[in-house]
Design a protein around this motif. Structure first.
Motif, mmCIF file in Angstrom:
data_model
loop_
_atom_site.group_PDB
_atom_site.id
_atom_site.type_symbol
_atom_site.label_atom_id
_atom_site.label_comp_id
_atom_site.label_asym_id
_atom_site.label_seq_id
_atom_site.Cartn_x
_atom_site.Cartn_y
_atom_site.Cartn_z
ATOM 1 N N LEU A 121 0.825 -1.204 0.000
ATOM 2 C CA LEU A 121 0.000 0.000 0.000
ATOM 3 C C LEU A 121 0.861 1.257 0.000
ATOM 4 C CD1 LEU A 121 -2.799 1.337 0.216
ATOM 5 C CD2 LEU A 121 -2.612 1.115 2.703
ATOM 6 N N GLY A 122 1.871 1.289 0.878
ATOM 7 C CA GLY A 122 2.745 2.459 0.948
ATOM 8 C C GLY A 122 3.509 2.684 -0.341
ATOM 9 N N MET A 123 3.967 1.604 -0.952
ATOM 10 C CA MET A 123 4.730 1.721 -2.201
ATOM 11 C C MET A 123 3.850 2.260 -3.328
ATOM 12 S SD MET A 123 6.559 -1.288 -4.421
ATOM 13 C CE MET A 123 4.955 -1.921 -4.933
ATOM 14 N N VAL A 124 2.627 1.717 -3.465
ATOM 15 C CA VAL A 124 1.744 2.140 -4.550
ATOM 16 C C VAL A 124 1.387 3.617 -4.396
ATOM 17 C CG1 VAL A 124 -0.564 1.871 -5.539
ATOM 18 C CG2 VAL A 124 0.803 -0.152 -4.987
ATOM 19 N N LEU A 125 1.011 4.021 -3.177
ATOM 20 C CA LEU A 125 0.653 5.421 -2.954
ATOM 21 C C LEU A 125 1.860 6.338 -3.145
ATOM 22 C CD1 LEU A 125 -1.755 5.190 0.138
ATOM 23 C CD2 LEU A 125 -2.345 5.323 -2.281
ATOM 24 N N GLY A 161 2.652 9.497 -5.905
ATOM 25 C CA GLY A 161 2.734 10.847 -5.343
ATOM 26 C C GLY A 161 1.594 11.189 -4.406
ATOM 27 N N VAL A 162 0.952 10.159 -3.846
ATOM 28 C CA VAL A 162 -0.155 10.373 -2.902
ATOM 29 C C VAL A 162 0.412 10.361 -1.492
ATOM 30 C CG1 VAL A 162 -2.337 9.499 -2.015
ATOM 31 C CG2 VAL A 162 -1.819 9.295 -4.459
ATOM 32 N N ASN A 163 0.290 11.485 -0.793
ATOM 33 C CA ASN A 163 0.862 11.611 0.548
ATOM 34 C C ASN A 163 -0.095 11.072 1.602
ATOM 35 O OD1 ASN A 163 3.035 12.522 2.271
ATOM 36 N ND2 ASN A 163 1.604 14.076 3.016
ATOM 37 N N ILE A 164 0.409 10.242 2.504
ATOM 38 C CA ILE A 164 -0.391 9.694 3.601
ATOM 39 C C ILE A 164 -0.327 10.648 4.779
ATOM 40 C CG2 ILE A 164 -0.599 7.798 5.251
ATOM 41 C CD1 ILE A 164 0.557 5.938 3.133
ATOM 42 N N GLY A 219 -5.326 14.217 -0.825
ATOM 43 C CA GLY A 219 -6.075 14.563 -2.034
ATOM 44 C C GLY A 219 -6.784 13.335 -2.565
ATOM 45 N N GLU A 220 -7.546 13.518 -3.643
ATOM 46 C CA GLU A 220 -8.260 12.401 -4.236
ATOM 47 C C GLU A 220 -7.265 11.393 -4.830
ATOM 48 O OE1 GLU A 220 -11.228 13.621 -6.979
ATOM 49 O OE2 GLU A 220 -12.272 14.906 -5.538
ATOM 50 N N VAL A 221 -7.582 10.116 -4.678
ATOM 51 C CA VAL A 221 -6.720 9.061 -5.209
ATOM 52 C C VAL A 221 -7.258 8.626 -6.569
ATOM 53 C CG1 VAL A 221 -5.762 6.762 -4.816
ATOM 54 C CG2 VAL A 221 -6.206 8.293 -2.870
ATOM 55 N N PRO A 222 -6.454 8.729 -7.646
ATOM 56 C CA PRO A 222 -6.924 8.344 -8.988
ATOM 57 C C PRO A 222 -7.316 6.867 -9.045
ATOM 58 C CG PRO A 222 -4.870 9.604 -9.101
ATOM 59 C CD PRO A 222 -5.075 9.247 -7.666
ATOM 60 N N ARG A 256 -4.421 -0.574 -8.543
ATOM 61 C CA ARG A 256 -3.141 -1.205 -8.191
ATOM 62 C C ARG A 256 -3.152 -1.721 -6.757
ATOM 63 N NH1 ARG A 256 2.206 1.853 -8.990
ATOM 64 N NH2 ARG A 256 2.930 -0.220 -8.352
ATOM 65 N N VAL A 257 -3.759 -0.943 -5.844
ATOM 66 C CA VAL A 257 -3.871 -1.413 -4.456
ATOM 67 C C VAL A 257 -4.726 -2.673 -4.414
ATOM 68 C CG1 VAL A 257 -4.717 -0.859 -2.136
ATOM 69 C CG2 VAL A 257 -3.602 0.924 -3.504
ATOM 70 N N LEU A 258 -5.814 -2.675 -5.160
ATOM 71 C CA LEU A 258 -6.745 -3.799 -5.167
ATOM 72 C C LEU A 258 -6.127 -5.055 -5.776
ATOM 73 C CD1 LEU A 258 -9.675 -4.517 -4.427
ATOM 74 C CD2 LEU A 258 -10.374 -3.736 -6.690
#
Length: 528
Positions: free
Chosen positions: A471-475, A479-482, A504-507, A513-515
């Motif tokens: 999960l951390g790698m995909v985000l 460029g999605v910040n946790i 922000g919104e996750v594309p 990819r997470v799924l």
């Protein structure tokens, strides 16, 4: 000094008189709303603004409304009001959500007949001295199947009228329970089945991200050859370009539209299409409906300006001044719990149960339940508020239960919301800590503690090594910040839930990819 109200649209003399009789100073300028500059110049002198649809209450208008406390819309739609700007300025926006229902439903039925029998074209032809009986071969209504997209207040009235015409009625509405459908005599179906079976399709849903272009080229392709489409709800629910092509090809035998993607619709891709009936947004335009909503908005605005009573507010809960400080954080919690459950519920709902334990059980739980229902219904009904939510739930056959009990567990107070659908029972619980901020404390029986942010990812997974890294790698790669990361599990190696706040919104490709990870069961973006 008496409150001062401006009426900038055409309201009836009786509505104007209500303000006067209640001791409110009122200026009746029915054409002022059409002139933005003049309205902006005078709006600063008023405590209340009563409008219909002609007045556009923009951010610029609101910026100059230094005294304004309430905007009252005679009608249901508030598309012509910048609600966000009004809320930021502390201005209440009220509407009259139920005054136009019968009138709009009747118009939909009239438009269906008009298209089925080609009445407008036959009228023009006959009055032009022609006698073209063979040209205007119509379609009989009796025994045909009417497909309702949306079966709330207006949709259920249309269903009742259609059944009286001996039609069969199928309905698609995620909030319609099987029991409610049976009570009103309609068959609850999924959208694709409605497209496949309906001879006539009529829309009765609000405009949201989920309903925009709900009828598009793909949907039309699934419909019967020679289907009729009626839209007296909102422009933008139907892809007008796709419908024009289908009318030209004959796939759609006729259409009747009262609303358009851009209004006033002085030009539109649909205009000139074969067997198209158009009216200029007349759904609410009867003398009875216009009078009902005008009187109602005058009463509501007067009650607020004189006594602080809030009715049918879009952007404010109905809570008294005395209880507000203590109740407000729990209202926010209840609405968040409802929104959380509403965004995750995709099947018909039978029951919503609210359990209040500890100190919160002694509070105004009616307001809290209304807040929870507001949050639950808002994903599909964006104009729902704390006043209308309970009745909207009842219309959809949703049974609402309130349970109060003394403190039993570790928390001084908490609220649990349980949704019972045709398929399952699922609950989410939360509390308010000393800092006044709502927290989620349990989801589907799994304990966790999470504060809900504007953008969240809800992930259900198996508690196995590798999931968090994936999960951390995909985000990270996207460029999605946790912002925050919260985990809970039933037991080691069993079902787990992850709630991640992101900036922000996750594309959708990132969600996919997470799924794709073998231990992930569900990924759902949530917004609060």
């Amino acid at each position: 000094m008496a409150p001062k109200v401006l009426i900038s649209d055409k309201l009836s003399p009786e509505a104007v008189q209500i303000f006067k009789d209640r001791g409110i100073d009122v200026d009746f300028m029915p054409d002022l709303g059409k002139d933005k500059e003049k309205l902006a110049a005078v709006i600063g002198n008023y405590d209340g603004l009563a409008i219909r649809s002609a007045t556009k209450v923009t951010e610029k208008i609101i910026a100059g409304a230094e005294r304004l406390k309430v905007i009252g819309r005679a009608g249901i739609g508030v598309d012509n009001v910048d609600v966000a700007a009004a809320t930021a300025r502390g201005i209440i926006v009220m509407n009259t959500p139920f005054g136009n229902a019968i009138t709009t439903a009747e118009h939909a039925i009239a438009m269906m007949f008009a298209a089925a029998r080609q009445i407008p074209e036959a009228n023009a032809s006959t009055q032009a001295g022609k006698w073209e009986k063979s040209r205007f071969i119509g379609t009989e209504i009796t025994s045909k199947t009417l497909g309702l997209i949306g079966c709330g207040n207006i949709g259920s009235i249309v269903a009742d009228r259609a059944l009286g015409l001996k039609m069969k009625v199928v309905a698609y509405d995620p909030f319609l329970s099987v029991e409610r459908a049976q009570d009103i005599g309609v068959e609850k179906v999924e959208l694709d089945e409605l497209f496949r079976r309906a001879d006539f399709v009529t829309l009765h849903v609000p405009m949201t991200d989920k309903t925009r272009n709900i009828i598009n080229a793909d949907a039309i392709a699934k419909m019967k050859e020679g289907v009729y489409i009626i839209n007296c709800a909102r422009g933008g629910l139907v892809d007008e370009v796709a419908l024009r092509a289908a009318l030209d090809s004959g796939k759609v035998k006729g259409a009747a539209f009262d609303v358009f993607s851009v209004e006033p619709a002085t030009e539109n891709v649909l205009f000139g299409a074969p067997n198209l009936v158009c009216t200029p947004h007349l759904g609410a335009s009867t003398m009875e409906a216009q009078e009902n909503v005008a009187l109602q908005v005058a009463e509501q605005m007067s009650d607020y300006l004189l006594h602080g009573a809030v009715t049918n507010a879009i952007n404010m809960p109905s809570i008294s001044a005395e209880e507000a400080p203590k109740l407000t954080p729990f209202v926010k919690l209840a609405e968040q719990l409802g929104s959380f459950a509403g965004q995750l519920t995709e099947t018909g709902v039978n029951t919503i149960r609210l359990e209040y334990e500890g100190e919160v059980a002694e509070m105004n739980v009616k307001a809290l339940t209304a807040a929870a229902l507001t949050g639950f219904l808002r994903p599909l009904l964006q104009t729902v508020n704390m006043v209308s939510a309970p009745s909207l739930a009842r219309e959809r056959g949703i049974h609402v239960e309130d349970v109060r009990r003394e403190q039993q567990g570790a928390y001084e107070n908490y609220i649990r919301l349980t949704v019972i659908t045709d398929r399952q029972e699922r609950s989410v619980a939360g509390t308010v800590f000393a800092d006044g901020k709502p927290r989620i404390i349990q989801v589907k029986g799994i304990n966790m503690e999470a504060e809900l942010g504007a953008h969240m990812l809800y992930v259900t997974n198996e508690d196995k090594p590798g999931f968090i890294g994936h999960l951390g790698m995909v985000l990270g790669e996207a460029g999605v910040n946790i912002a925050t990361f919260n985990l809970g599990r039933l037991a080691p190696g069993q079902d787990a839930i992850c709630l991640v706040e992101v900036d922000g919104e996750v594309p959708q490709p990132v969600i996919d990819r997470v799924l794709a990870h073998p231990h992930v069961k569900q990924v759902k973006p949530l917004s609060f």
